[in-house]
Design a protein around this motif. Structure first.
Motif, mmCIF file in Angstrom:
data_model
loop_
_atom_site.group_PDB
_atom_site.id
_atom_site.type_symbol
_atom_site.label_atom_id
_atom_site.label_comp_id
_atom_site.label_asym_id
_atom_site.label_seq_id
_atom_site.Cartn_x
_atom_site.Cartn_y
_atom_site.Cartn_z
ATOM 1 N N PHE A 98 0.834 -1.196 0.000
ATOM 2 C CA PHE A 98 0.000 0.000 0.000
ATOM 3 C C PHE A 98 0.869 1.246 0.000
ATOM 4 C CE2 PHE A 98 -2.151 3.457 2.246
ATOM 5 C CZ PHE A 98 -3.350 3.541 1.547
ATOM 6 N N MET A 99 1.920 1.213 0.772
ATOM 7 C CA MET A 99 2.768 2.389 0.947
ATOM 8 C C MET A 99 3.456 2.801 -0.345
ATOM 9 S SD MET A 99 3.553 4.592 3.218
ATOM 10 C CE MET A 99 4.794 5.842 3.611
ATOM 11 N N VAL A 100 3.875 1.835 -1.176
ATOM 12 C CA VAL A 100 4.570 2.197 -2.406
ATOM 13 C C VAL A 100 3.631 2.948 -3.355
ATOM 14 C CG1 VAL A 100 4.129 0.049 -3.713
ATOM 15 C CG2 VAL A 100 6.228 1.360 -4.112
ATOM 16 N N HIS A 101 2.348 2.570 -3.366
ATOM 17 C CA HIS A 101 1.369 3.307 -4.179
ATOM 18 C C HIS A 101 1.127 4.697 -3.598
ATOM 19 C CE1 HIS A 101 0.418 0.066 -6.897
ATOM 20 N NE2 HIS A 101 0.083 -0.753 -5.915
ATOM 21 N N ALA A 119 -5.064 -4.150 -4.856
ATOM 22 C CA ALA A 119 -5.441 -5.015 -5.984
ATOM 23 C C ALA A 119 -5.819 -4.196 -7.208
ATOM 24 C CB ALA A 119 -6.590 -5.935 -5.568
ATOM 25 N N VAL A 120 -6.591 -3.118 -6.999
ATOM 26 C CA VAL A 120 -7.008 -2.266 -8.120
ATOM 27 C C VAL A 120 -5.801 -1.620 -8.782
ATOM 28 C CG1 VAL A 120 -8.262 -0.165 -8.738
ATOM 29 C CG2 VAL A 120 -9.318 -1.821 -7.192
ATOM 30 N N LEU A 121 -4.902 -1.058 -7.977
ATOM 31 C CA LEU A 121 -3.742 -0.358 -8.536
ATOM 32 C C LEU A 121 -2.734 -1.322 -9.142
ATOM 33 C CD1 LEU A 121 -3.258 2.434 -5.841
ATOM 34 C CD2 LEU A 121 -4.258 2.648 -8.121
ATOM 35 N N ASP A 122 -2.578 -2.497 -8.550
ATOM 36 C CA ASP A 122 -1.682 -3.499 -9.134
ATOM 37 C C ASP A 122 -2.183 -3.945 -10.507
ATOM 38 O OD1 ASP A 122 0.050 -3.412 -7.023
ATOM 39 O OD2 ASP A 122 -0.560 -5.334 -6.143
#
Length: 413
Positions: A155-158, A205-208
């Motif tokens: 989460f943090m990398v996004h 999941a959405v951003l990946d």
């Protein structure tokens, strides 16, 4: 082919813009359609907490680079600032530095570590994938590891991309005269939105998925460009083959081999300094061909040294080449009778160490595409002000020649 490449580039631009819009919606509105609250870092869903990085993560700067560390007893691969890009870590050109036993324990990387740039483009972040078991990092990078299960590095990398690259949430920037830095004392107090774990997982999941689609488009674009370079190379090769064949028959009237035989023969030379030396012998008219009529060998003439006007001298931009593994387009290539003999790499004079970058590029070509330097005998790297030049297969600086144009006064009238 060019239209297909342009269409793919437009698709990538569109997916990039969609990703930006998606991140803005997810990090300001969440996925639960709940009311927003205004915070120090902008609007976020009402149920989300805001916590400092120092409360959520163990942070550790890497080892300071020093001359002593460069020549120590235990050299190990390490990441530096330039290796950490947005969302990915590039490991093709890792350097080595000495780490003693205590430092090895302190600075060794684990799969899933979040690496954050302390200087340069501050906040640039990516996850370490563990592809190299024994790898470390230098002081230009922070390493983040969660202290709690409230938040994940995924989460943090996004969030880092959204906060630093897209919105400059924290206002950490440099100026024209200063370089931005994010020391640990400034990193730890930065507030981070913390969604509930299940919502956090859904956002990841959405951003990946968006990243995977974008990467797929990038791979397709790369494949199209490789195909384009291959087709261009084949066209150029056909032109060279025809010109070389015509000149060989002009200079060697008794040459009677099949069309294309000589280029095929030359392609079988070793792709190393020995093949290059053998090619030089051909350029010096010491190659041989069999005269079937007189049943004897004759010298094969590729260049008419006794009458230079008989030769065809050409200069071409962006000489395309691909060997099935690597591809490139050399900036400028000089040819004699279709034979490439000199390459020039041109660099922007505004870049630091521009000529050195050009020479490094020629070195890379030697490693990845040695086929180029079977026929190419000379190289030049220039920034339009100065230049370096030398012979191929001998890239040691002290063995090259380095020149700068001398300034002269205009002639008097």
């Amino acid at each position: 082919m060019q239209r297909a490449i342009e269409a793919q580039e437009r698709i990538i631009q569109t997916t990039t813009e969609l990703k930006k819009a998606l991140m803005h919606k997810l990090f300001t509105e969440g996925l639960r359609n709940e009311p927003q609250k205004q915070t120090e870092i902008g609007p976020v869903p009402e149920s989300w907490e805001l916590l400092p990085i120092g409360d959520l993560f163990e942070t550790q700067l890497g080892k300071m680079l020093s001359q002593k560390a460069k020549v120590g007893d235990s050299p190990k691969l390490y990441l530096r600032n330039k290796n950490v890009q947005w969302g990915r870590i590039e490991t093709e050109d890792l350097l080595r530095m000495d780490f003693n036993d205590r430092e090895a324990v302190k600075f060794q990387l684990r799969k899933g570590d979040l690496m954050v740039c302390e200087g340069g483009e501050v906040g640039r972040a990516a996850l370490w994938d563990g592809s190299i078991v024994d790898c470390y990092y230098q002081k230009a990078l922070h390493r983040l590891r969660p202290k709690t299960d409230q938040i994940t590095n995924e989460f943090m990398v996004h969030w880092m991309m959204f906060a630093f690259l897209l919105t400059n949430t924290y206002g950490v920037t440099g100026t024209r005269t200063t370089i931005a830095h994010l020391p640990e004392i400034k990193l730890k107090p930065l507030l981070v939105p913390v969604p509930p774990p299940n919502e956090q997982a859904e956002i990841i999941a959405v951003l990946d998925t968006a990243d995977q689609k974008h990467a797929g488009h990038q791979r397709k674009l790369g494949a199209l460009k490789d195909l384009f370079r291959t087709l261009l190379h084949e066209l150029m090769t056909a032109k060279i083959r025809d010109l070389l064949d015509a000149k060989v028959r002009e200079f060697n009237p008794r040459y009677a081999e099949a069309e294309g035989a000589l280029p095929g023969q030359l392609r079988h030379l070793h792709t190393d300094i020995y093949g290059n030396r053998e090619f030089v012998e051909h350029l010096r008219s010491r190659g041989k061909f069999f005269d079937h009529e007189e049943k004897r060998e004759r010298d094969l003439i590729l260049i008419a040294y006794d009458d230079l006007a008989k030769n065809v001298f050409e200069v071409t931009e962006e000489w395309a080449f691909h060997n099935g593994h690597y591809g490139t387009r050399e900036d400028v290539v000089f040819l004699i009778n279709g034979i490439p003999v000199l390459v020039i790499e041109c660099k922007n004079a505004n870049k630091d160490e521009a000529i050195a970058l050009g020479v490094d590029q020629i070195r890379r070509y030697h490693r990845e595409m040695p086929e180029l330097f079977v026929s190419q005998q000379l190289f030049t790297a220039t920034d339009a002000i100065g230049f370096s030049y030398g012979v191929t297969w001998n890239m040691v600086r002290r063995n090259g020649s380095f020149a700068r144009p001398r300034r002269t006064s205009p002639p008097s009238c």
